[in-house]
Write a protein that holds these residues in place. Structure first.
Motif, PDB file in Angstrom:
ATOM      1  N   LYS A 105       0.828  -1.213   0.000  1.00 43.81           N
ATOM      2  CA  LYS A 105       0.000   0.000   0.000  1.00 43.81           C
ATOM      3  C   LYS A 105       0.868   1.270   0.000  1.00 43.81           C
ATOM      4  N   THR A 106       1.807   1.327   0.925  1.00 36.16           N
ATOM      5  CA  THR A 106       2.637   2.527   1.040  1.00 36.16           C
ATOM      6  C   THR A 106       3.519   2.697  -0.201  1.00 36.16           C
ATOM      7  N   THR A 107       4.011   1.592  -0.723  1.00 37.84           N
ATOM      8  CA  THR A 107       4.816   1.662  -1.947  1.00 37.84           C
ATOM      9  C   THR A 107       3.986   2.246  -3.094  1.00 37.84           C
ATOM     10  N   PHE A 155       1.356  11.091   4.809  1.00 38.06           N
ATOM     11  CA  PHE A 155       2.065   9.821   4.925  1.00 38.06           C
ATOM     12  C   PHE A 155       1.757   9.124   6.235  1.00 38.06           C
ATOM     13  N   GLN A 156       2.189   7.867   6.279  1.00 37.44           N
ATOM     14  CA  GLN A 156       1.866   7.005   7.407  1.00 37.44           C
ATOM     15  C   GLN A 156       2.404   7.526   8.739  1.00 37.44           C
ATOM     16  N   ILE A 157       3.625   8.040   8.715  1.00 38.89           N
ATOM     17  CA  ILE A 157       4.225   8.511   9.965  1.00 38.89           C
ATOM     18  C   ILE A 157       4.430  10.017   9.840  1.00 38.89           C
ATOM     19  N   PHE A 168      -4.338   9.436   1.719  1.00 35.15           N
ATOM     20  CA  PHE A 168      -4.085   9.271   3.157  1.00 35.15           C
ATOM     21  C   PHE A 168      -3.575   7.865   3.415  1.00 35.15           C
ATOM     22  N   ASP A 169      -2.398   7.767   4.020  1.00 31.31           N
ATOM     23  CA  ASP A 169      -1.838   6.458   4.339  1.00 31.31           C
ATOM     24  C   ASP A 169      -2.061   6.177   5.819  1.00 31.31           C
ATOM     25  N   GLU A 170      -2.906   5.230   6.133  1.00 35.49           N
ATOM     26  CA  GLU A 170      -3.244   4.862   7.510  1.00 35.49           C
ATOM     27  C   GLU A 170      -3.581   6.102   8.351  1.00 35.49           C
TER      28      GLU A 170
HETATM   29 MG   LIG Z   1       2.002   1.075   4.799  1.00 32.51          MG
END
Ligand SMILES: [Mg+2]
Ligand SMILES: Nc1ncnc2c1ncn2[C@@H]1O[C@H](COP(=O)(O)OP(=O)(O)O)[C@@H](O)[C@H]1O
Length: 227
Positions: free
Chosen positions: A46-48, A86-88, A162-164
């Motif tokens: 997913k993030t990729t 991003f996720q973080i 939106f990532d997570e």
């Molecule tokens: Mg991810």
């Protein structure tokens, strides 16, 4: 905007003994007015896929087309049209104050804004004005996520990624993320939300894409036709 991925693979550390195929032969097209739920287990890619869409990594094989053009020739023009959280979130931060952080993307992309616009996005994500002078690094995880979302809303993107987005958020935070997506959708714009908690967003999305081990396992449009 029409986004197309043609036979795209992303291979990290290619031709080494730690080679990792993160995305494998992906064929996908969507329009930026769609609302898309991207789901899949940790490590499914997913993030990729999000890094790829935001032009931060290039495909190892295959190619991308944005409105029929190679987006890597015009990365600034295309990235400007996306709002990516991003996720973080704290990995995205580098400013000393929340205000600088929130205004950075808009300044960088040359999108004009007023003090009133800043107050509007703060209200939308549910942050108080007095947070503007604070350091983004000293906030709670939930507040940091809200700051990250506020910063991408200020440059008025046409598509949100939106990532997570619910990591580190309490129920109120989750509801405010949902509100943001809903408002976006109601204004005719689209989004892609990657999550391992699909039940939080399923009702807002017209399309569900399931990744498994870097391939598309399922790609279904909901019965409610997109108009
Ligand atoms: Mg991810
Ligand atoms: N920079 C990288 N170098 C090597 N492997 C990576 C890198 N980024 C991601 N991967 C690997 O690619 C796969 C997909 O990761 P990711 O896209 O982060 O999945 P997800 O977001 O669905 O959890 C995982 O196996 C991950 O370990």
């Amino acid at each position: 905007m029409l986004i197309e991925l043609k036979n795209v693979s992303v291979i990290f550390e290619e031709k080494t003994d730690v080679e990792k195929v993160a995305l494998k032969d992906i064929n996908l097209s969507f329009s930026t007015d769609e609302s898309i739920l991207l789901i899949g287990n940790t490590g499914s890619g997913k993030t990729t896929l999000i890094y790829l869409l935001d032009l931060l990594i290039k495909p190892s094989k295959g190619f991308l087309l944005y409105d029929g053009k190679d987006p890597f020739f015009y990365p600034y023009e295309f990235r400007k049209r996306f709002g990516v959280a991003f996720q973080i979130p704290e990995r995205q931060f580098f400013s000393e104050t929340v205000e600088e952080e929130i205004t950075y993307a808009a300044k960088n992309f040359g999108v004009p804004f007023t003090q009133e616009d800043i107050e509007k996005v703060l209200e939308l994500v549910g942050l108080r004005k007095n947070i503007l002078k604070q350091s983004p690094f000293k906030l709670s995880g939930g507040e940091q996520r809200k700051v990250a979302i506020a910063s991408i809303l200020l440059h008025k993107p046409e598509f949100l990624i939106f990532d997570e987005p619910t990591a580190g958020l309490d129920l109120k935070g989750v509801l405010s993320v949902r509100e943001i997506l809903k408002k976006f959708k109601n204004s005719g714009k689209g989004f892609l939300v990657a999550t391992h908690e699909p039940e939080l967003f399923e009702d807002l999305c017209d399309r569900k894409i399931v990744l498994k081990s870097g391939t598309i396992l399922e790609d279904v449009r909901s019965s409610v036709a997109h108009t």
